[in-house]
Design an enzyme around this catalytic site. Sequence first.
Site: not given
Lengths: 313, 479
Positions: A249, A150, A213
């Site tokens: 996400k 991430d 995300k």
Amino acid sequence: MSSKTSLKNSVIDWSSTIDMIDNVRIDELGVKERTSSLATRSIKRDSKLEGLKKIVSMCDLTTLEGEDTEGKIAQMSSKAMTPDPSDADVPNAAAVCVYPSLVSTAKNIVRDSNVKVASVSSYFPSGQAPLESKIVDTQFAINEGADEIDIVINRKAFFEGDFRKVYDEIVSLKEICGDIHLKTILEVGELETYENIKKASLIALSAGSDFIKTSTGKISSGASREACLVMARAVREFADSGYGVKGIKVAGGIRDSKDAIRYLVIINEELGVEWLTPEYFRFGASSLLDDVLKQIKKLKTNSYQSSYYFPRG
Amino acid sequence: MNNWEYSESIESEKIVNIEKKYGNFIDGKFVTPKSKQYIDTISPSTEKILSSISIGNQQDVDYAVASAKEGLKKWSKTNPSERAKYLFKLARLIQERSREFAVLESLDGGKPIKESRDFDLPQVAQNFFYYAGWADKLDIAWGNEQYKPYGVVGQIIPWNFPLLMLSWKVAPALATGNTVVLKPAETTPLTALLFAELCEEVGLPDGVFNLVTGDGSTGSHLVNHKDIKKIAFTGSTGVGKYIQKSLAGKDVGLTLELGGKAANIVYSDAALDEAVEGVVNGIFFNQGHVCCAGSRLLVQEDIEEKFIKKLEKRMQTLNVGNPLDKNTDVGAINSKDQLDKIEKLVNEGVADGGDLFQIECELPKNGFWFKPSLFTSVQANYKIATEEIFGPVLTTLTFRTPEEAVEIANNTEYGLSAGIWTEKGSKILWTADRLEAGVIWANTFNKFDPASPFGGYKESGFGREGGRHGLLSYLKVSS
């Protein structure tokens, strides 16, 4: 670029990316209206239970604190594998999400399960470091055994108008990731406008991210359903252009089942049920999971249980 | 695990109490109709009989008008702030019982509960609140001129927004000191009958609000009654023309809110995803039974393919079914007659050469249903491009330039509403200036506010409802 890279992960060239960004037009009120209209969906009984189980399976159980220790990570990783030991019907979480230094601890515990280890990197949460450092940070997490990475986008470059730099950095990081899933955090709370969110989404997708995300969870303004809607539409546009199917996400501030279900509804109606799997939709959360487990118990037994009936994570 | 159908989430029918048979509401109480003729009102989603209502005849209308005339003596002398109190009370009671009203509206008319709950009922209460506020401020509404109420007002309302249209008409009429004889549509009388119960409950003076149920014959008695001083009608252009002919040469006020064939203009520089939402809302809201529905999609030629693709995809996500299910987006067609009319026009559209897209969905066995539909490859001379379908059917036309968009948009006998979709502010103003329509929405559609006047140009009628202008529909200059 890694030879293992599949078509799905291929990078879309800069000129096509610019074409998409130049055409971004969003009506703020329209986004808000659609989001609040979707929030009135009434999810009951079977569809609620099914939704809640999906949410568990989509959870990236997360701890990203300076005080994190091997003991804490072990506890959380174990919970991710068996969130509710009293109910075999409850699936495992999708992943645990930790800092690079704790990846190997997590990996050792979840090794034989379906649970993935995700690591934040690239000088999370600010991203204020040279690309060389971000690469070292990311490579370290990969070497430690991370299945997913991430990263954060370079907001400094974004706000300075250097979109190309934002794109190039992600391309470089994806290159060292290869087949390892790359989730790119936009930090929607800082981007603020829906047009910014959509532009950043398209840049991140074009640069080869597997997921976009919403947030780091490190600033007061986290995920919002509106941001999720805008990102879903970016993912749809990307897929409709034949560039590949990507995931989303949402993270930061999603604490209860009701809220989480509303996110599922957005994905279900804007993208379609194909996206409602851990492969394409995730929740980054720490306290959400317990509320979902309680709701599942409530639906099955008709009584509401205290937190101490569920293992600590 | 790869499907996620929403389980049924049904609003309970048990919260409403429907009588087997209803009379008229005259002189402050429910009375047995003199006509002794009844007709069933059914639920269009199940064809189940809900109740029996009377078909008012000449004597029933005479009685109601006489009661309104008597009521006028007291009501016109009632202190305006007192009149306001009754309207405020009604507004609050409507809010309190809005769940009941919403269920009744969806049962009797077929519209999704989420619309009757989240749109119709909040709007109804707001209208009463809004006009309650004007009741004691009429002297400042229109400057120094002296105005007085017409007297006894006849109001005829349609079946698409039964209670909302009642509120649009009853609230300003009572606020300005008129008394009312109302005739609801024969397919959707139940919410008006419940409203009459509320009038009794708040102690509205006898004769101020009177209700006679019935069909076109009842309406005709009302229109032609010698003691009626003003008619307010919402419905089809055909009936509107009949009413206007009947009243020609008489000293009777008239406002008409009639049909429409609104253009929803999508420029290529619009925010397309939001425009898709607006177009969907513009035509499929309330099954397209909306006089101001955006039933003609005018899309700029260079984005037609892309836009239609997005639109079809979005349409496919509409949930069609039981109006009482909270997740239903498109409910039942209001009546068999209306369904026949829609089917006929759609068949003609196909025969003319239009390309028809209908969503894939299962329709309930009983009741009246029509799949959300989209026509492309339509020419301006096809019937589906000119006639009001009043159903969930959208007709697409394309244009090349803003001038052409305006030309096509105005190329209709109607002029009720229009929509403009572009991110460019100057283009919105340029276009809006040239459209002949009573209401023009920009980057949104079907937005209503009691403070904003609504009404038509051309064959869509005349007079305004809502806002300060709405007061003028019930006032005339003092001699």
